[in-house]
Design an enzyme around this catalytic site. Structure first.
Site, PDB file in Angstrom:
ATOM      1  N   GLU A 218       0.870  -1.173   0.000  1.00 39.17           N
ATOM      2  CA  GLU A 218       0.000   0.000   0.000  1.00 39.17           C
ATOM      3  C   GLU A 218       0.907   1.223   0.000  1.00 39.17           C
ATOM      4  OE1 GLU A 218      -2.916  -0.429  -0.623  1.00 39.17           O
ATOM      5  OE2 GLU A 218      -3.441  -2.429   0.076  1.00 39.17           O
ATOM      6  N   CYS A 252      -1.424   9.231   2.477  1.00 40.12           N
ATOM      7  CA  CYS A 252      -1.069   8.695   1.166  1.00 40.12           C
ATOM      8  C   CYS A 252      -2.118   9.028   0.112  1.00 40.12           C
ATOM      9  CB  CYS A 252      -0.860   7.187   1.251  1.00 40.12           C
ATOM     10  SG  CYS A 252      -2.279   6.271   1.891  1.00 40.12           S
TER      11      CYS A 252
END
Length: 477
Positions: A218, A252
């Site tokens: 991720e 993110c």
């Protein structure tokens, strides 16, 4: 921080794997009970964990910690508990004709893989650790966790709490710095989950490859926001500001840059400034606004702004109260918009991960789409607008880990949607049933008919006319 040695980590892995093997087949009741314990841990100690995160940041909103870390983990754990029976039910599949007619049966069983490693990031050190843990446990696995060395207070408290609610053979926490993290990723685990920067993700993948450990990455990247012609501008600006200033942009999935129609640039900047002032009238003493994680990271962000300005960009600092950030003994930065940016600037070459937002313009929507497509696939892509044709044009012609329409970041909070990247923004998913499958092995089970099908079909040598007839029947248009 007490370092966990490679020898100790290997011993923990061996104990967890032995416990996993010896307990099979394990009833679903065990998985539910572990999820119950995880939920109780978060409910009873969520505020303490949030305060530990705030201490690691220098300051981070405790409310935000509960909202952004604790709540998502609790929600996903409850979601897994609710769907566990359905996910674990064997799936009937169709055997090849005519085996099904003769009594053969086929199914897929989603079985646990074994011991899963979770490498946690520093930006959401609880949410991005215990949310994947919920799905790891739901899939019937054991887990080893490596918190970030940048969040020592959180890591130490997490180790203590995990030790209270789980035995080491179920879940354990390994503390240490970069070398410990590298050793952790080199363990012969049954699956590894890493959340963090793309560059570090490449190193994690290389370390895991020696043991053929499957990896879920991720990562991040430069998540664009495209504003269409028919956009509710005030609403879009407010939602962009919420997503960009949450955790001071250290997300993110945070909007990384804007692509707006040429004629709307001025009104977009004005609307963003108004929204920022309404929600954050002050910054330095504002408990709702977080610090930048480290001096090094703060200096990097300041360097991105300086580099852009030196190359011809204009910086618009959104500092409603006119506060002096240079003399303040805090790692806080105001939201800074950059106009006139181009690809020669560092701010357009690397993920920003902070409260800096470039604003670019386009003449036609195709230009915005082409700009996105010419770059690495982002983790998130956001479109604001009310034109359905334009919206589907943007979504259909681009690639990204996920898409937010008329909002940012929030799609990752949907428990029933997969969360993950593509290409440089990651590989694999968790959340949703996809997460359960990520941490499960899809095991094919075929039960043959009691009839001597091989003889009936002519499959036994010497081959003869019966097999020829079967092949002609099967190999045709």
């Amino acid at each position: 921080m007490e370092e966990t040695s490679l020898t100790a980590m290997q011993a923990l892995l061996d104990r967890q794997r032995a416990a996993f093997v010896n307990s099979r087949p394990e009833p679903l009741l065990c998985r539910r009970e572990r999820l119950d314990r995880l939920i109780t841990l978060l409910v009873e100690h969520g505020e303490a964990l949030s305060r530990a995160m705030s201490a690691d940041f220098g300051h981070r909103s405790v409310v935000q910690g509960v909202m952004g870390d604790v709540l998502p983990a609790v929600s996903l754990a409850k979601y897994c508990r609710k769907n566990l029976s359905r996910w674990t039910r064997p799936e009937r599949r169709r055997p090849m004709f005519p085996l099904g007619l003769l009594g053969a049966r086929a199914e897929v069983r989603h079985e646990p893989k074994g011991v899963i490693g979770i490498v946690a990031p520093w930006n959401f050190p609880i949410g991005l650790t215990l949310a994947p843990l919920a799905q790891v446990l739901a899939a019937g696995n054991r887990a080893m966790i490596k918190p970030s060395e940048y969040t020592p207070e959180t890591g130490a408290l997490l180790q203590q709490l995990i030790g209270q609610y789980f035995v080491e053979e179920e879940v354990t926490v390994c503390l240490g710095g970069m070398e410990t993290g590298q050793a952790f990723c080199s363990l012969p685990l049954d699956h590894l989950v890493f959340t963090g920067a793309t560059g570090v993700g490449r190193a994690v993948l290389r370390a895991a490859a020696d043991n053929l450990v499957p990896v879920t990455l991720e990562l991040g990247g430069k998540s664009p926001v495209i504003l269409g012609q028919k956009v509710k501008l005030d609403q879009a600006a407010e939602r962009i500001v919420i997503g960009k200033m949450l955790n001071a942009g250290q997300i993110c999935l945070a909007p990384d840059y804007l692509l707006v129609p040429e004629e709307m640039q001025g009104s977009v900047i004005s609307a963003i400034g108004d929204a920022a002032q309404r929600m954050y009238p002050t910054l330095l003493s504002n408990d709702d606004y977080s610090c930048i994680m480290s001096d090094r990271h703060r200096d990097r962000l300041a360097g991105l702004i300086d580099d852009a300005v030196a190359r011809g960009a204009e910086a618009i600092e959104l500092n409603p109260d006119g506060e002096d950030f240079t003399s303040a003994n805090l790692r806080k930065l105001p939201l800074t918009l950059l106009t006139g940016v181009d690809d020669s600037m560092a701010v357009m070459q690397e993920e920003i991960f902070g409260p800096v937002l470039p604003v670019m313009t386009y003449g036609h929507i195709d230009e915005a789409i082409d700009y996105v497509n010419a770059r690495d696939h982002p983790l998130g892509l956001y479109y604001f607008g009310e034109d359905a044709t334009e919206r589907e044009n943007v979504v259909g012609r681009t690639q990204s880990g996920g898409v937010g329409i008329n909002d940012v970041v929030l799609h990752a909070s949907m428990d029933d949607l997969p969360f993950g990247g593509i290409g440089a923004s990651g590989m694999g998913n968790y959340h949703g049933p996809e997460g359960f499958r990520t941490f499960s092995h899809a095991r094919a089970v075929f039960r043959q008919t009691p009839l001597d099908f091989a003889r009936l079909a002519g499959l036994k040598p010497p081959y003869g006319p019966a097999l020829q007839r079967l092949l002609k029947l099967q190999i045709r248009e």
